[in-house]
Design a protein around this motif. Structure first.
Motif, short mmCIF file in Angstrom:
data_model
loop_
_atom_site.label_atom_id
_atom_site.label_comp_id
_atom_site.label_asym_id
_atom_site.label_seq_id
_atom_site.Cartn_x
_atom_site.Cartn_y
_atom_site.Cartn_z
N TYR A 1 -1.66 -0.82 -6.17
CA TYR A 1 -0.98 -1.09 -4.72
C TYR A 1 0.16 -0.99 -4.77
O TYR A 1 1.19 -0.52 -4.78
CB TYR A 1 -1.32 -2.24 -4.61
CG TYR A 1 -0.40 -3.04 -2.89
CD1 TYR A 1 -0.49 -2.30 -1.77
CD2 TYR A 1 0.78 -3.62 -3.35
CE1 TYR A 1 0.17 -2.90 -0.95
CE2 TYR A 1 1.64 -3.94 -1.98
CZ TYR A 1 0.69 -3.60 -0.98
OH TYR A 1 2.29 -3.26 0.52
N LEU A 2 1.15 -2.44 -6.51
CA LEU A 2 2.00 -2.13 -6.67
C LEU A 2 2.61 -0.55 -6.69
O LEU A 2 4.54 -0.36 -6.55
CB LEU A 2 2.68 -3.11 -7.64
CG LEU A 2 2.26 -4.42 -7.56
CD1 LEU A 2 2.57 -5.18 -8.80
CD2 LEU A 2 3.04 -5.14 -6.35
N SER A 3 2.35 -0.01 -7.64
CA SER A 3 2.51 1.51 -7.73
C SER A 3 3.25 2.10 -6.21
O SER A 3 3.75 2.41 -6.33
CB SER A 3 1.88 2.42 -8.99
OG SER A 3 1.92 1.74 -10.02
N LYS A 4 2.60 2.30 -5.74
CA LYS A 4 2.32 3.07 -4.08
C LYS A 4 2.94 2.16 -3.28
O LYS A 4 4.00 2.75 -2.92
CB LYS A 4 0.74 2.86 -3.68
CG LYS A 4 -0.02 3.53 -4.47
CD LYS A 4 -1.83 3.53 -3.90
CE LYS A 4 -2.29 4.46 -3.87
NZ LYS A 4 -4.26 4.27 -3.12
N SER A 5 3.72 1.18 -3.40
CA SER A 5 4.37 0.45 -2.48
C SER A 5 5.84 0.59 -2.69
O SER A 5 7.00 0.97 -2.28
CB SER A 5 4.26 -1.00 -2.66
OG SER A 5 4.20 -2.15 -4.23
N ALA A 6 6.52 0.40 -4.26
CA ALA A 6 6.83 0.80 -4.94
C ALA A 6 7.81 2.36 -4.64
O ALA A 6 8.86 2.88 -4.04
CB ALA A 6 7.23 0.79 -6.37
#
Length: 209
Positions: A176-181
């Motif tokens: 999720y953190l990768s996609k949100s960034a």
């Protein structure tokens, strides 16, 4: 990496997660308990709106000098235009690289062996869902400061100041953190940041030998 260590588990009562995060980080690294009465006095100094990490660290060093002199605090992210004031406020001068931390960069902030550390994270637009910290679309969404012990194949491993059952271990999805960034990088710096959970600040806490 901290499996062999005693992990403190507390339940915060106010908007003072920055103070609890510092207590947890110190107790994990030093394997010593901070006296509750002294900590309560320290926690009560927190702003009603919550503190930013730097101001909480400064007060921790004053309130607990014996603990503080055994620890090294260092800001890992952002390197430029650090936030100031209450932890819910963002600077209008922040650039994309300041705000949208990439997972690959986050992983480099961890040390190993004698350099093993913990990270204190400022997580924006979150809520709790069982033992997970996830994005919140609610108007009452929270920003939260917590201690990260490390990561596994899929998640950041957090030792939180809010219990789920009898445990304080929580997880944040690396995917999720990768996609949100990636999504936030497509937009202007002050674009739709409320549509995603992201990490706005990272501080390292290291035990000095």
């Amino acid at each position: 990496m901290w499996a062999e260590f005693v992990k403190p588990c507390y339940q915060q009562k106010g908007n003072d997660c920055s103070r609890w995060a510092l207590r947890i980080a110190a107790e994990v690294l030093l394997q010593k308990k901070i006296v509750n009465k002294k900590f309560n006095t320290f926690a009560k100094k927190c702003s009603d709106a919550g503190d930013y990490i730097p101001s909480a660290i400064s007060e921790f060093q004053t309130s607990f000098p014996t603990f503080a002199k055994q620890l090294k605090f260092s800001q890992k992210y952002p390197k430029k235009n650090p936030m100031s004031g209450r932890r819910s406020r963002r600077s209008k001068t922040e650039s994309k690289s300041d705000v949208f931390l990439q997972v690959k960069s986050l992983k480099t902030f961890f040390g190993f062996g004698p350099e093993a550390n913990v990270l204190i994270l400022n997580v924006q637009n979150m809520e709790f869902s069982g033992d997970r910290i996830v994005y919140s679309s609610k108007k009452s969404r929270e920003n939260h400061i917590c201690v990260c012990l490390g990561y596994n194949a899929g998640d950041l491993i957090v030792l939180d100041s809010n219990k789920f059952g009898k445990s304080c271990i929580k997880y944040i999805s690396l995917e999720y953190l990768s996609k949100s960034a990636a999504e936030l990088e497509k937009n202007p710096p002050l674009g739709p940041v409320k549509k995603y959970m992201y990490i706005a600040e990272v501080f390292s806490v290291l035990k000095l030998n």
